[in-house]
Design an enzyme around this catalytic site. Structure first.
Site, PDB file in Angstrom:
ATOM      1  N   ARG A  87      39.544  17.177  35.644  1.00  0.00           N
ATOM      2  CA  ARG A  87      39.593  15.707  35.705  1.00  0.00           C
ATOM      3  C   ARG A  87      40.581  15.161  34.683  1.00  0.00           C
ATOM      4  O   ARG A  87      41.275  14.182  34.936  1.00  0.00           O
ATOM      5  CB  ARG A  87      38.210  15.088  35.469  1.00  0.00           C
ATOM      6  CG  ARG A  87      37.179  15.432  36.541  1.00  0.00           C
ATOM      7  CD  ARG A  87      37.400  14.755  37.907  1.00  0.00           C
ATOM      8  NE  ARG A  87      38.328  15.345  38.810  1.00  0.00           N
ATOM      9  CZ  ARG A  87      38.150  16.431  39.584  1.00  0.00           C
ATOM     10  NH1 ARG A  87      37.041  17.136  39.521  1.00  0.00           N
ATOM     11  NH2 ARG A  87      39.081  16.824  40.416  1.00  0.00           N
ATOM     12  N   GLU A  90      43.941  15.664  36.063  1.00  0.00           N
ATOM     13  CA  GLU A  90      44.133  14.665  37.114  1.00  0.00           C
ATOM     14  C   GLU A  90      44.422  13.286  36.504  1.00  0.00           C
ATOM     15  O   GLU A  90      45.314  12.565  36.971  1.00  0.00           O
ATOM     16  CB  GLU A  90      42.875  14.608  37.976  1.00  0.00           C
ATOM     17  CG  GLU A  90      42.941  13.641  39.129  1.00  0.00           C
ATOM     18  CD  GLU A  90      41.657  13.663  39.937  1.00  0.00           C
ATOM     19  OE1 GLU A  90      41.777  13.708  41.171  1.00  0.00           O
ATOM     20  OE2 GLU A  90      40.552  13.638  39.347  1.00  0.00           O
ATOM     21  N   SER A 113      50.781  11.782  17.964  1.00  0.00           N
ATOM     22  CA  SER A 113      50.500  13.083  17.368  1.00  0.00           C
ATOM     23  C   SER A 113      49.185  13.662  17.873  1.00  0.00           C
ATOM     24  O   SER A 113      48.200  12.952  18.042  1.00  0.00           O
ATOM     25  CB  SER A 113      50.432  12.955  15.847  1.00  0.00           C
ATOM     26  OG  SER A 113      50.064  14.187  15.260  1.00  0.00           O
TER      27      SER A 113
END
EC number: 4.2.1.104
Length: 146
Positions: A87, A90, A113
């Protein structure tokens, strides 16, 4: 992806002791996500942190050395196969460039960072189903011009 043997040992010891990562946060004084990263060998502990952890988990002191070694970072395949981890992949596929554009509008040309970085996970109650709230905070690093 295979889980390193030391990770399996640490997770089993945590389970055997009936501890959560939040419990370990109170013992070590470090964020629970950082402690989980340490378990998966994506972070390294100071000797004092390693001693506290090994003691809390009831492990042999020989684990202190392993926990203080600098790890090779990056775990798993480039495209993750675990459904929860996928996920995040995605999310970056869909929102990565939009997030980048918004960051650049606010900060300029640079990066966030992942070294000077914190991440918190919270549970939010919602009548339609509990929600996962993830807060990432990374120092902005502008690209240098020369």
């Amino acid at each position: 992806m295979s889980i390193p043997e030391i990770t399996q040992t640490l997770l089993q010891a945590k389970k055997d002791q009936g501890l959560s990562f939040a419990d370990l946060e109170a013992i070590l004084g470090r964020n629970e996500v950082w402690i989980a990263a340490l378990f998966y060998r994506q972070a390294s502990a100071s000797e004092e942190e390693a001693k506290l952890l090994v003691e809390a988990l009831g492990l042999d002191p020989s684990y202190i050395q392993h926990l203080t070694e600098y790890p090779i970072k990056g775990l798993g395949p480039i495209v993750p196969t675990d459904p929860l981890i996928y996920r995040f992949y995605e999310i970056m596929q869909v929102y990565g460039f939009p997030i980048k554009q918004v960051i650049q509008e606010k900060f300029g040309d640079g990066i966030m960072s992942a070294i000077d970085f914190t991440l918190d996970v919270e549970k939010e109650a919602d009548p339609k189903g509990d929600r996962v709230k993830i807060t990432m905070s990374g120092k902005f690093l502008p690209y240098k011009k020369w």
